[in-house]
Design an enzyme around this catalytic site. Sequence first.
Site, PDB file in Angstrom:
ATOM      1  CE  LYS A 186      -0.290   4.282   5.238  1.00  0.00           C
ATOM      2  NZ  LYS A 186       0.958   4.405   5.238  1.00  0.00           N
ATOM      3  CD  GLU A 217       4.177   8.953   2.137  1.00  0.00           C
ATOM      4  OE1 GLU A 217       4.270   8.387   0.827  1.00  0.00           O
ATOM      5  OE2 GLU A 217       3.492   8.671   3.096  1.00  0.00           O
ATOM      6  CB  SER A 272       5.799  -1.399   7.509  1.00  0.00           C
ATOM      7  OG  SER A 272       6.255  -0.462   7.062  1.00  0.00           O
ATOM      8  CB  ALA A 273      10.925  -1.796   5.229  1.00  0.00           C
TER       9      ALA A 273
END
Length: 301
Positions: free
Chosen positions: A159, A25, A140-141
Amino acid sequence: MNDFLVFSEEVAQAKAEKKPIVALESTIISHGMPYPENVQTAKDVERIIRDRGAVPATIAIFNEKIKIGLTEGELEQLGTSHDVEKVSRRDLPYVVAMKKHGATTVAGTMICAEMAGIRVFATGGIGGVHRGAEQTMDISADLQELARTNVAVVCAGAKSILDLGLTLEYLETHGVPVIGYQTDVLPAFYSRTSPFRVDYRLDSAKEIAQFLETKWKLGLNGGVVIANPVPKEEELEESYITAIIEQALKEAEKQHITGKSVTPFLLDRVKTLTGGKSLQANIALVKNNAALAADLARELS
């Protein structure tokens, strides 16, 4: 072939020769770490993957194109520019159509990796259910993407600024397996342990590859979380980091920080409050995940 995809020479050659490829990423470069550590870490991670016999493919959006594999100049641009958008599923058409520069999140990277035919992706930690999500619905997506996109994500758990218990519940509801690599418990990003168990423990890249092959041959769509604990020498004590995260969360609430801004704010505050130790742990775990992802990509190829 998707008209929006552009492969670097190295990745195009790897695809032609059917070499193992690991997706990476880019929000970790643009939003996850300060300069120059962000760019240096990106280069180090790519080198680790090459050293283990695979090819790195860092993904980002430049000039209406989804770049699969970046040049050093593009890594530098992502690490130093202030106008790079964070790109998840909803943002992808906007950033491409409006010719903006974009760094892909876990979800965004999974989408682009699947488009590019890459099945293994290394990151730091996935997003998840934020603390207080009962009121805010801040989820989150990344989690929805894991439920629908056929990419294995090697990470150090979610996280630790998130609600790990609810994140696991959400993944279970959507049928996403959480594999612990040589661990029975979910690592919590900066820490090797948490109060939560993983679904399955597997002790080698070969076993994980067998699991993935079987899942996808069964026609079961969706990704897999491969939770790989931070190296022991770099981990932060669970109780120590938990107290610091609590403080950072209170500050975020006080300053009315919401949405996309929450994670970068919290990571930055945690870095300050730990005197930089959290950044060192973050760098170590990303490198560790890259090594395992390269081994896994080799087993799958």
